[in-house]
Design an enzyme around this catalytic site. Sequence first.
Site, PDB file in Angstrom:
ATOM      1  N   LYS A   1      55.274  29.382  49.295  1.00 30.89           N
ATOM      2  CA  LYS A   1      55.539  29.233  47.804  1.00 30.89           C
ATOM      3  C   LYS A   1      56.429  28.189  47.139  1.00 30.89           C
ATOM      4  O   LYS A   1      57.354  29.372  47.462  1.00 30.89           O
ATOM      5  CB  LYS A   1      55.095  30.070  46.690  1.00 30.89           C
ATOM      6  CG  LYS A   1      54.507  30.117  45.350  1.00 30.89           C
ATOM      7  CD  LYS A   1      54.258  31.551  45.196  1.00 30.89           C
ATOM      8  CE  LYS A   1      53.543  31.261  43.560  1.00 30.89           C
ATOM      9  NZ  LYS A   1      53.551  32.967  43.071  1.00 30.89           N
TER      10      LYS A   1
ATOM     11  N   ARG B   1      38.015  42.852  32.889  1.00 34.21           N
ATOM     12  CA  ARG B   1      37.508  42.827  34.353  1.00 34.21           C
ATOM     13  C   ARG B   1      37.516  44.377  35.121  1.00 34.21           C
ATOM     14  O   ARG B   1      36.819  45.053  35.241  1.00 34.21           O
ATOM     15  CB  ARG B   1      37.906  42.041  35.102  1.00 34.21           C
ATOM     16  CG  ARG B   1      38.350  40.676  34.967  1.00 34.21           C
ATOM     17  CD  ARG B   1      39.595  39.794  35.856  1.00 34.21           C
ATOM     18  NE  ARG B   1      40.081  39.885  37.214  1.00 34.21           N
ATOM     19  CZ  ARG B   1      39.503  39.182  37.941  1.00 34.21           C
ATOM     20  NH1 ARG B   1      39.317  38.758  37.195  1.00 34.21           N
ATOM     21  NH2 ARG B   1      39.123  39.618  39.217  1.00 34.21           N
TER      22      ARG B   1
ATOM     23  N   GLU C   1      41.690  45.415  38.688  1.00 35.85           N
ATOM     24  CA  GLU C   1      41.229  46.244  37.651  1.00 35.85           C
ATOM     25  C   GLU C   1      40.849  47.177  37.406  1.00 35.85           C
ATOM     26  O   GLU C   1      41.367  47.824  36.472  1.00 35.85           O
ATOM     27  CB  GLU C   1      41.539  44.859  35.881  1.00 35.85           C
ATOM     28  CG  GLU C   1      42.573  43.962  35.832  1.00 35.85           C
ATOM     29  CD  GLU C   1      42.612  42.626  36.641  1.00 35.85           C
ATOM     30  OE1 GLU C   1      43.507  41.874  36.943  1.00 35.85           O
ATOM     31  OE2 GLU C   1      41.829  42.879  37.694  1.00 35.85           O
TER      32      GLU C   1
END
Length: 637
Positions: free
Chosen positions: A283, A397, A369
């Site tokens: 990243k 969610r 979640e």
Amino acid sequence: MPDTPLLDTVNIPADTRGFDLAQLRQLADEVRVETIDAVSQTGGHLGAGLGVVELTVALHHVFETPRDILIWDVGHQCYPHKILTGRRDRIRTLRQGGGLSGFTKRAESEYDPFGAAHASTSISAALGFAAARDQKDAKNKVVAVIGDGSMSAGMAYEAMNNAVEATSGQLMVVLNDNDMSIAPPVGGMSAYLAGLVSGGAYRSMRRLGKSVAEHLPRPFRDAARKAEEYARGMVTGGTFFEELGFYYVGPIDGHDMDNLVPILKKAAAIDDRPVLVHVVTQKGKGYAPAESSADKLHAVVKFDVVSGKQSKAVSNAPSYTKVFGTELIKRAKIDPTVVAITAAMPSGTGLDLFGQAFPERTYDVGIAEQHAVTFAAGLAADGMKPFCAIYSTFLQRGYDQVVHDVAIQKLPVRFAMDRAGLVGADGATHAGSFDIGYMGALPHMVLMAAADEAELAAMIATACEIDDRPSAFRYPRGDGVGLDIPELSAPLEIGRGRIVREGTAVAILSLGTRLQESLKAADALAARGVSATVADARFAKPLDADLILRLAREHEALITVEEGAMGGFGAFVLQLLAEKGALDAGLKIRTLHLPDVFQDQDSPFAMYQQAGLNADQIAAAALSALGVDVAAGAARA
């Protein structure tokens, strides 16, 4: 503008199909430079996109997009993809009003077959495309790129578990592993092994071995299959994915174009079962400030390309997110049962501060979640005081768990809903538009909305004291208004609002941080001779019935203001007034809320202007309710 001679010749991915490996490497370098330059001018998600530059170039080179379906999970890694798919001329409008979305978006391009800004949806969507292709007897290929934490969500595994049954044709999942969380460091040997197991000779040998094994007695047949899979798993790490029915290829270096392209070509030819290609990336790759940053410059505002220094405005007030983290630490110091849960957003929710102070009382469950909510319910059921900090848009969610596992059982889970209301550049996918309606609909729920940072601190104290039912408090992205916060805030009386300014003609009842705009509206009304009361509801549930009925009784008009969708606070107030007969005498009422559309990204001010929730629009609504012709400039006392 950066010097990008090869990229200048690329308008669509088809222009790269004749490139050799040296040209593809050069193209990737130029796309990286272009990405950095563009994001330096617009802000946005940087680190994730830089990590997939080579992968993006390779995928568009190998696959015939848009005929072949390419789906990016989350979408915040898609800037290089947008540059290569006919949108380079608009790339410096990213996340601006009227510009490109910061995520993939179907309405924006045929190269975005599926929109995504929440995580872990790509494999399910790709499987749908593959099944649709099979139904139509088409021959196109389907690829899902998932990573950057998205594999921590159960939805990804639900899709993978269903893949073998749902499609009999080609399906590729590219696991972009940029955290080294699954595989050991990669190098020449792992690239060699990936190339070997994706090749036709190895697969032919596997098929021969399986055909022989099929004629063996079942115990020997099962043993042979397990031996082959686990032998591969020892050197490639793919046993788990094989058990789900995927053919595993990897790990491979996602920045090594010389290996990446041929391996993707081999893997693309596998059409007898789904294939998972495990790609290891870095990243922030190729930009030193990102590589050296702890978060790899995941999300940035405008910045200087040379130094990496971001142009962050100095604020005189702390962010609401920081206030939450700081105040929760205060509560935890005096109450050992206070614990905190986040779903892969410790810094985004302010729980990074809490985690530094109380690491043993902080739980990051990943992008999960549903699990976060039920995990919090379990903690509450055994006497702890869990604060479940999840963005409003992400809590959607986990709504079934809020209903089934928390509300029905009256468990005292405390939901801290950050990013309530509109969120500017992140647009519709991240707006906290619906939580007032969906949380306020639940029996037993206590639902609060902070008007400023001092009120937020008081609501955290209030939630801490609620031990017989669930509670939630909402607050926006951005900074507070500069009010002092007590050393230790006192809890609020449940279901009680407050009068902020007394008036006579019209009452403005605000829920949340539109209170400041409501006060400005009252000033504007006063300048026209209209006396306005301004009240802060504080609670959407339970409503302060005494306050609301008094406002209705003592004023000619009542205006409700909220940073939420229709069917929320205004609807709750209307129902109360109807039940109590307070509308029978001719009260004039207007409910101001977010419009019944998904608003595209823009500056927060422009978005609230579109929504009709800025001060001049609140004042105009009040004048309209009073029957005043705003255009004519008439006044009413």
